[in-house]
Write a protein that holds these residues in place. Sequence first.
Motif, PDB file in Angstrom:
ATOM      1  N   ARG A 125       0.716  -1.671   0.145  1.00  0.00           N
ATOM      2  CA  ARG A 125       0.588   0.018   0.018  1.00  0.00           C
ATOM      3  C   ARG A 125       0.574   0.932   0.169  1.00  0.00           C
ATOM      4  O   ARG A 125       0.364   2.060  -1.133  1.00  0.00           O
ATOM      5  N   ARG A 126       1.462   0.606   0.725  1.00  0.00           N
ATOM      6  CA  ARG A 126       2.763   2.521   0.843  1.00  0.00           C
ATOM      7  C   ARG A 126       3.398   2.833  -0.044  1.00  0.00           C
ATOM      8  O   ARG A 126       3.912   3.954  -1.070  1.00  0.00           O
ATOM      9  N   TYR A 135       3.138   1.347  -3.334  1.00  0.00           N
ATOM     10  CA  TYR A 135       2.357   2.317  -4.132  1.00  0.00           C
ATOM     11  C   TYR A 135       1.877   3.365  -4.191  1.00  0.00           C
ATOM     12  O   TYR A 135       2.130   4.249  -5.078  1.00  0.00           O
ATOM     13  N   GLU A 136       1.830   3.897  -2.653  1.00  0.00           N
ATOM     14  CA  GLU A 136       1.744   5.298  -3.056  1.00  0.00           C
ATOM     15  C   GLU A 136       2.721   6.815  -3.268  1.00  0.00           C
ATOM     16  O   GLU A 136       2.588   7.401  -3.402  1.00  0.00           O
TER      17      GLU A 136
END
Length: 343
Positions: free
Chosen positions: A76-77, A79-80
Amino acid sequence: MLRQKWYTAGVIQELPIRPRRNRKSAAIRNMVRETALTAAHLVYPMFVQEGEEDSPIESLPGCTRWSVQGIVSECRRLYELGIRCVDLFAVVPEEKKDAAGSEAWNPEGVVPRAIRAIKAAVPGMMVMTDVALDPFNTYGQDGIVKEYEDGSYEILNDETVEALCRQALCHARAGADIISPSDMMDGRIGALRTALDAEGYTGVSLLSYTAKYASAFYGPFRGALGSAPKFGDKKTYQMDPGNAREALREAYLDESEGADMLMVKPATMYMDVIALLRQHTTLPIAAYHVSGEYLMLKAAAASGWLDEKQTTLETLLSIRRAGADIILTYAAPQVAEWLREEA
Ligand code: PBG
């Protein structure tokens, strides 16, 4: 001759051609720069293990052996940060290793579980998986080992390719986007393409380790996975560091067997090979900036000898300039952060 006069000392006003004009400001340098490095070019190799724990890898500073849960939140990180592809490697406990490497195609193994979890939580993240047997068999060899009574041994080619097809299908069923065989067996690209297509996975890509050299720069990676060969070396399948023409032969075969992308590995010591393949194929080229190359920069930076940010960005930009479209690097998250700061 008129031309000569322009270059004579003392008549510098008459010098009409001045390459420095294209370097006179950041704006003009940015406008004429031939090569760009962005987070979209990067693939982050990640290690995934059984259990709930995320453990930092001492021998590979900045990297972690992730639990399935941990890898999902890290994705998730990432992707950010703009990273759109991770490459998964399994950390396999000794008790799950056997001579055949059968944990490699266990649908409940740590890699298929991680693929399913990442694709469910971060669907836009492409999941690439490493296909090879070395983390899974007791030998630490990329293929199936046949031992002879006189103590010699052989890495069997065609039997290994069959096992790789089982492993790749297991990853495709779990939702892998790109399969990346790192084993260097002959004929595996054609066999993998056929096996994937036969089960309907015509959309799953093959990134072939085309020119993977028998390199000492893989040492820290093998330490991180506990996958160092128990005996011998990998020279009967990985390429001889002295050879460049042979990379063209491998590239020709991979391309005709249906590879979607070709890889050169390691990256910086083999820039000539990257440039050579760039001239001979229309396929995208990937380069793997391997553990030893990463650690050289880390160690020099930790000693205060080199500026980590500047040397890392220059190294990766140079790999792109040599002709690589895609770079696999352990520095990917850090680089994505640096690129964001500069934007
Ligand atoms: C093994 C594999 C290796 C790496 C990626 N896949 C090691 C080897 O061939 O022994 C090396 C990666 C690195 O050093 O960063 N299939």
